[in-house]
Structure formats: C-alpha cells, structure tokens
Write a protein that holds these residues in place. Structure first.
Motif, PDB file in Angstrom:
ATOM      1  N   ALA A  15       0.714  -1.384  -0.029  1.00  0.00           N
ATOM      2  CA  ALA A  15       0.031  -0.082  -0.125  1.00  0.00           C
ATOM      3  C   ALA A  15       0.864   1.274   0.055  1.00  0.00           C
ATOM      4  O   ALA A  15       0.320   2.160   0.180  1.00  0.00           O
ATOM      5  CB  ALA A  15      -0.799   0.122   1.209  1.00  0.00           C
ATOM      6  N   VAL A  16       1.975   1.313  -0.424  1.00  0.00           N
ATOM      7  CA  VAL A  16       3.014   2.383  -0.729  1.00  0.00           C
ATOM      8  C   VAL A  16       2.684   3.070  -2.031  1.00  0.00           C
ATOM      9  O   VAL A  16       3.158   4.288  -2.051  1.00  0.00           O
ATOM     10  CB  VAL A  16       4.482   2.105  -0.266  1.00  0.00           C
ATOM     11  N   LEU A  87      12.856   1.522  -4.858  1.00  0.00           N
ATOM     12  CA  LEU A  87      12.313   1.330  -3.499  1.00  0.00           C
ATOM     13  C   LEU A  87      11.352   2.266  -3.361  1.00  0.00           C
ATOM     14  O   LEU A  87      11.691   3.585  -3.424  1.00  0.00           O
ATOM     15  CB  LEU A  87      13.372   1.434  -2.571  1.00  0.00           C
ATOM     16  N   VAL A  88      10.204   1.949  -2.703  1.00  0.00           N
ATOM     17  CA  VAL A  88       9.108   2.900  -2.683  1.00  0.00           C
ATOM     18  C   VAL A  88       8.592   2.593  -1.335  1.00  0.00           C
ATOM     19  O   VAL A  88       8.399   1.643  -0.680  1.00  0.00           O
ATOM     20  CB  VAL A  88       7.849   2.732  -3.651  1.00  0.00           C
ATOM     21  N   TYR A  89       8.324   4.013  -0.676  1.00  0.00           N
ATOM     22  CA  TYR A  89       7.857   3.835   0.706  1.00  0.00           C
ATOM     23  C   TYR A  89       6.719   5.070   0.599  1.00  0.00           C
ATOM     24  O   TYR A  89       6.856   5.870  -0.173  1.00  0.00           O
ATOM     25  CB  TYR A  89       9.069   4.376   1.847  1.00  0.00           C
ATOM     26  N   ASP A  90       5.984   5.358   1.748  1.00  0.00           N
ATOM     27  CA  ASP A  90       4.700   6.145   1.777  1.00  0.00           C
ATOM     28  C   ASP A  90       5.348   7.203   2.924  1.00  0.00           C
ATOM     29  O   ASP A  90       5.638   7.051   3.922  1.00  0.00           O
ATOM     30  CB  ASP A  90       3.633   5.650   2.314  1.00  0.00           C
ATOM     31  N   VAL A  91       5.342   8.470   2.617  1.00  0.00           N
ATOM     32  CA  VAL A  91       5.877   9.765   3.217  1.00  0.00           C
ATOM     33  C   VAL A  91       5.124   9.763   4.614  1.00  0.00           C
ATOM     34  O   VAL A  91       5.512  10.566   5.560  1.00  0.00           O
ATOM     35  CB  VAL A  91       6.098  10.937   2.642  1.00  0.00           C
ATOM     36  N   SER A  96       7.136   1.991   6.863  1.00  0.00           N
ATOM     37  CA  SER A  96       7.188   1.847   5.505  1.00  0.00           C
ATOM     38  C   SER A  96       8.595   2.311   4.974  1.00  0.00           C
ATOM     39  O   SER A  96       9.409   1.658   4.130  1.00  0.00           O
ATOM     40  CB  SER A  96       6.284   2.147   4.581  1.00  0.00           C
ATOM     41  N   PHE A  97       9.226   3.433   5.612  1.00  0.00           N
ATOM     42  CA  PHE A  97      10.519   4.028   5.378  1.00  0.00           C
ATOM     43  C   PHE A  97      11.634   3.163   5.898  1.00  0.00           C
ATOM     44  O   PHE A  97      12.425   2.774   5.311  1.00  0.00           O
ATOM     45  CB  PHE A  97      10.679   5.365   5.616  1.00  0.00           C
ATOM     46  N   GLY A 122       9.761   8.722  -2.409  1.00  0.00           N
ATOM     47  CA  GLY A 122       8.822   8.908  -1.456  1.00  0.00           C
ATOM     48  C   GLY A 122       7.601   9.161  -2.301  1.00  0.00           C
ATOM     49  O   GLY A 122       7.580  10.184  -2.726  1.00  0.00           O
ATOM     50  N   ASN A 123       6.496   8.414  -1.993  1.00  0.00           N
ATOM     51  CA  ASN A 123       5.203   8.518  -2.408  1.00  0.00           C
ATOM     52  C   ASN A 123       4.164   9.094  -1.548  1.00  0.00           C
ATOM     53  O   ASN A 123       4.384   9.366  -0.312  1.00  0.00           O
ATOM     54  CB  ASN A 123       4.642   7.278  -2.950  1.00  0.00           C
TER      55      ASN A 123
END
Length: 186
Positions: A15-16, A87-91, A96-97, A122-123
């Motif tokens: 879900a990121v 690599l994707v994370y949710d800000v 997630s980071f 950072g999404n």
C-alpha cells in the motif's frame, strides 16, 4: 542508436503506491486508478525510456512485487539478476520508510558483487498534513546507500515518471562505462 533492456525491481511495503506508480508510468499518466487489489506475487510491465542527450533508449522490464512477506520465496526466483531497483515508501508511514533497509538488503542479495543502481522514492506527498518522514532524512539515507532520491504524488500525477527516467539514465551510464572499459582493454 542503442536500445538496452534492464530488469527493474520495484519493491516496498504493501500500500505504498508501487502498483499505482508502475501503472501510471506505463500509461503515461492517462489514468489514476483509485482502487487497487493487493498485488500477489509479481506483475510485469514493460516500457521504453529515452535517455536524455542521447539517441539511446532503455526498455525497462518493471517487476512490480507484492509487499507481503508471504510471497518472499516466490519473489526470490523472479528477482534473480536485476539491473536496477526502485524502492518505494509512503511519506506518511514511518514504518514503510524504515523497512526500506530490509527491502534493499533482499534486493542486493540478488546481485552480490555487482553494482546495482537504484532510486528511493517517497510517495504520497499530496498528504502534506500527514507527512512523518522528512525529505532530508530520506535523502540522507538514500545517499548513504548509494541510491538516488525523488519524491512524488502518483495521485496528483506529480513526478511519477522521475524514478524511471533516473533508472534509465543510471543503467545507460553503467552500460557506457562498461563499453569504455572494454574498449580500453582492446
């Protein structure tokens, strides 16, 4: 004109926004799908990216991977011999980071002894009031890991192409270095 092909691994927690990012990029921003089903295993998306200031292009084979550990054994086979990573994370989600370190370790284990160019993304920057991971913190971590860094909002269609353009440029640069190295041996 050179056409290159690169295997790109897209990873991060569930879900990121990995699938949204990949699908927006493939469709050139034609649509943002509001509802997604959880990715099970891996989806493959393919798109060619022109490399700026050259007549070359890189065809990215983007492996959009499930973020659940449940699928990790299956992913290891699909992840073999990557060329670039995203690599994707949710800000708005610190965990997630923090988990990016785990994802990076798993990805690099697939390319032991190789330089694996990559980008940390950072999404969900549109959720300004809910942001918990600051840009400076993420950028510093990315630099320490040898990764490029960018932020985006897939929902607002802002900067969603940037990670893939960065990856195409990095892969092309690596290719040019190998060609020059080869020519110096001849």
């Amino acid at each position: 004109m050179v056409k290159l092909a690169a295997k790109c691994l897209l990873a991060g927690d569930p879900a990121v926004g990995k699938t949204a990012l990949a699908q927006m990029f493939r469709s050139d921003g034609a649509h943002f799908q509001k509802n997604y089903t959880l990715t099970t295993g891996t989806e493959l998306l393919v798109k060619a990216v022109s490399v700026p200031e050259t007549s070359d292009s890189v065809e990215l084979f983007i492996f959009d991977s499930a973020g659940k550990d449940l699928f990790s054994e299956m992913l290891e086979k699909l992840w073999e011999q990557p060329n670039v990573l995203c690599l994707v994370y949710d800000v708005t989600n610190e965990q997630s980071f923090n988990n990016c370190a785990k994802w990076l370790e798993k990805l690099r284990a697939q390319a032991v002894g190789m330089h694996l160019p990559g980008v940390l993304v950072g999404n969900k920057t549109d959720l300004v009031g809910r942001r918990v991971v600051q840009q400076k913190q993420a950028q510093e971590w990315a630099e320490k890991q040898g990764l490029e860094y960018c932020e985006m909002s897939v929902k607002e269609m802002k900067n969603f192409e940037a990670p893939f353009h960065i990856l195409a440029r990095l892969f092309h640069q690596l290719y040019r270095e190998k060609v020059e190295s080869f020519h110096s041996l001849v």
